[in-house]
Scaffold this motif. Structure first.
Motif, mmCIF file in Angstrom:
data_model
loop_
_atom_site.group_PDB
_atom_site.id
_atom_site.type_symbol
_atom_site.label_atom_id
_atom_site.label_comp_id
_atom_site.label_asym_id
_atom_site.label_seq_id
_atom_site.Cartn_x
_atom_site.Cartn_y
_atom_site.Cartn_z
ATOM 1 N N ILE A 68 13.189 35.168 -0.508
ATOM 2 C CA ILE A 68 13.621 34.181 0.492
ATOM 3 C C ILE A 68 13.644 34.848 1.861
ATOM 4 N N GLU A 69 12.901 34.257 2.802
ATOM 5 C CA GLU A 69 12.853 34.818 4.157
ATOM 6 C C GLU A 69 13.435 33.887 5.204
ATOM 7 N N ALA A 70 13.689 32.637 4.811
ATOM 8 C CA ALA A 70 14.290 31.679 5.750
ATOM 9 C C ALA A 70 14.948 30.566 4.946
ATOM 10 N N ILE A 71 15.854 29.876 5.610
ATOM 11 C CA ILE A 71 16.545 28.756 4.970
ATOM 12 C C ILE A 71 16.346 27.510 5.822
ATOM 13 N N THR A 72 16.064 26.384 5.168
ATOM 14 C CA THR A 72 16.189 25.094 5.844
ATOM 15 C C THR A 72 17.421 24.419 5.254
ATOM 16 N N LEU A 73 18.233 23.860 6.138
ATOM 17 C CA LEU A 73 19.558 23.404 5.726
ATOM 18 C C LEU A 73 19.805 21.962 6.162
ATOM 19 N N ASP A 74 20.100 21.118 5.191
ATOM 20 C CA ASP A 74 20.544 19.757 5.489
ATOM 21 C C ASP A 74 21.893 19.832 6.213
ATOM 22 N N LEU A 75 22.250 18.793 6.927
ATOM 23 C CA LEU A 75 23.519 18.811 7.682
ATOM 24 C C LEU A 75 24.554 17.850 7.071
ATOM 25 N N ASP A 76 24.293 16.534 7.158
ATOM 26 C CA ASP A 76 25.273 15.543 6.705
ATOM 27 C C ASP A 76 25.522 15.668 5.204
ATOM 28 N N ASP A 77 26.773 15.727 4.836
ATOM 29 C CA ASP A 77 27.220 15.872 3.449
ATOM 30 C C ASP A 77 26.846 17.218 2.831
ATOM 31 N N THR A 78 26.283 18.101 3.647
ATOM 32 C CA THR A 78 26.054 19.477 3.220
ATOM 33 C C THR A 78 27.020 20.401 3.959
ATOM 34 N N LEU A 79 27.096 20.265 5.286
ATOM 35 C CA LEU A 79 28.047 21.070 6.073
ATOM 36 C C LEU A 79 29.342 20.320 6.337
ATOM 37 N N TRP A 80 29.262 18.992 6.401
ATOM 38 C CA TRP A 80 30.454 18.169 6.656
ATOM 39 C C TRP A 80 30.252 16.825 5.976
ATOM 40 N N PRO A 81 31.358 16.165 5.602
ATOM 41 C CA PRO A 81 31.213 14.807 5.059
ATOM 42 C C PRO A 81 30.850 13.853 6.202
ATOM 43 N N VAL A 82 29.818 13.048 6.018
ATOM 44 C CA VAL A 82 29.336 12.227 7.140
ATOM 45 C C VAL A 82 30.072 10.897 7.254
ATOM 46 N N ALA A 83 30.552 10.346 6.143
ATOM 47 C CA ALA A 83 31.146 9.006 6.200
ATOM 48 C C ALA A 83 32.321 8.914 7.182
ATOM 49 N N PRO A 84 33.265 9.876 7.191
ATOM 50 C CA PRO A 84 34.360 9.768 8.157
ATOM 51 C C PRO A 84 33.872 9.810 9.610
ATOM 52 N N ALA A 85 32.825 10.595 9.872
ATOM 53 C CA ALA A 85 32.305 10.689 11.251
ATOM 54 C C ALA A 85 31.680 9.361 11.679
ATOM 55 N N ILE A 86 30.928 8.734 10.771
ATOM 56 C CA ILE A 86 30.302 7.447 11.111
ATOM 57 C C ILE A 86 31.378 6.375 11.294
ATOM 58 N N GLU A 87 32.379 6.422 10.430
ATOM 59 C CA GLU A 87 33.486 5.453 10.542
ATOM 60 C C GLU A 87 34.182 5.591 11.898
ATOM 61 N N ALA A 88 34.471 6.839 12.287
ATOM 62 C CA ALA A 88 35.128 7.079 13.579
ATOM 63 C C ALA A 88 34.216 6.666 14.732
ATOM 64 N N ALA A 89 32.918 6.874 14.559
ATOM 65 C CA ALA A 89 31.973 6.513 15.618
ATOM 66 C C ALA A 89 31.901 4.994 15.773
ATOM 67 N N GLU A 90 31.928 4.282 14.662
ATOM 68 C CA GLU A 90 31.886 2.819 14.749
ATOM 69 C C GLU A 90 33.183 2.293 15.387
ATOM 70 N N GLN A 91 34.293 2.965 15.100
ATOM 71 C CA GLN A 91 35.551 2.587 15.756
ATOM 72 C C GLN A 91 35.471 2.875 17.258
ATOM 73 N N ALA A 92 34.890 4.008 17.625
ATOM 74 C CA ALA A 92 34.754 4.355 19.047
ATOM 75 C C ALA A 92 33.886 3.321 19.763
ATOM 76 N N LEU A 93 32.857 2.849 19.068
ATOM 77 C CA LEU A 93 31.999 1.808 19.649
ATOM 78 C C LEU A 93 32.791 0.511 19.844
ATOM 79 N N ARG A 94 33.581 0.130 18.836
ATOM 80 C CA ARG A 94 34.405 -1.091 18.973
ATOM 81 C C ARG A 94 35.399 -0.940 20.127
ATOM 82 N N ASP A 95 35.983 0.255 20.248
ATOM 83 C CA ASP A 95 36.938 0.499 21.339
ATOM 84 C C ASP A 95 36.247 0.387 22.699
#
Ligand SMILES: [Mg+2]
Length: 229
Positions: free
Chosen positions: A3-30
């Motif tokens: 292995i000489e390099a890594i490709t890394l997914d982000l959402d649900d790999t480094l952080w759970p994405v659902a809470p971020a999207i939920e907060a973002a949709e709330q920010a949009l409503r606000d």
């Protein structure tokens, strides 16, 4: 296999994405409530969800570009209320800032740093997270978003694009992600090595050959770094 390099997914790999999207949709409503009260009164939360689904369904050719889909939805929310064209940009900015206030999984930060000290890491995401805004860009050699690639995982092209950014042939790149099809099997079929970071959100497809599985990024870093030594 080396292995000489890594490709890394982000959402649900480094952080759970659902809470971020939920907060973002709330920010949009606000934002709408503050800047366009008429639109706020007009659109219920259920209506906004319905609009989002409708826009996504109407533009399957944009399924690799969540930012543009979100912009189209925002323009439709505001259009009937005489808002200036720049308003949609501002509303999107409010959404996007909250979308990038992610909470990393507890072990992710330290494990990411350990890996980044030894190997180039290229982020490879179908989503629209911004590593610079999140404050993690220093851990990454580069980032490939489906939006820029024009295709999403599991298409082989986007994996090959990421390997190119790492200047490493696919056979020597390890792809790490949470999604069995988009990440693990997609990468395998594109000629990369791949492992499954099982965050407990998906079950492994019944008929697919098994993959090496890790429960968190720390375990994965242990295995990858031990193999380098
Ligand atoms: Mg993911």
């Amino acid at each position: 296999m080396k292995i000489e390099a890594i490709t890394l997914d982000l959402d649900d790999t480094l952080w759970p994405v659902a809470p971020a999207i939920e907060a973002a949709e709330q920010a949009l409503r606000d934002w709408i409530a503050e800047h366009c009260p008429d639109a706020h009164r007009h659109w219920s939360s259920a209506d906004l969800q319905g609009l989002r689904e409708q826009v996504w369904a109407e533009h399957p050719h944009l399924s690799h570009d969540f930012s543009q889909l979100r912009m189209i939805a925002i323009e439709r929310i505001l259009a009937p209320f005489g808002m200036p064209a720049s308003a949609a940009d501002d509303a999107f900015a409010a959404f996007f800032a909250a979308r990038n206030r992610v909470q990393l999984y507890p072990e992710a930060h330290a494990a990411l740093h350990r890996l980044a000290e030894r190997l180039p890491i290229v982020a490879l995401t179908n989503g629209n997270a911004c590593l610079r805004t999140i404050g993690l860009d220093h851990c990454f050699h580069d980032a490939v978003h489906a939006r820029d690639a024009g295709v999403a995982k599991p298409a082989a092209q986007i994996f090959h694009l990421a390997c190119g950014r790492a200047q490493t042939p696919p056979t020597r790149v390890l792809h790490v992600g949470d999604h069995p099809l988009q990440d693990v099997i997609g990468a395998r079929e594109a000629g990369l090595q791949s492992v499954w970071l099982d965050r407990g959100m998906h079950s492994w497809p019944e008929h697919a050959p098994p993959a090496r599985r890790f429960a968190d990024l720390s375990q994965l870093a242990d295995a990858v770094l031990a193999a380098l030594d």
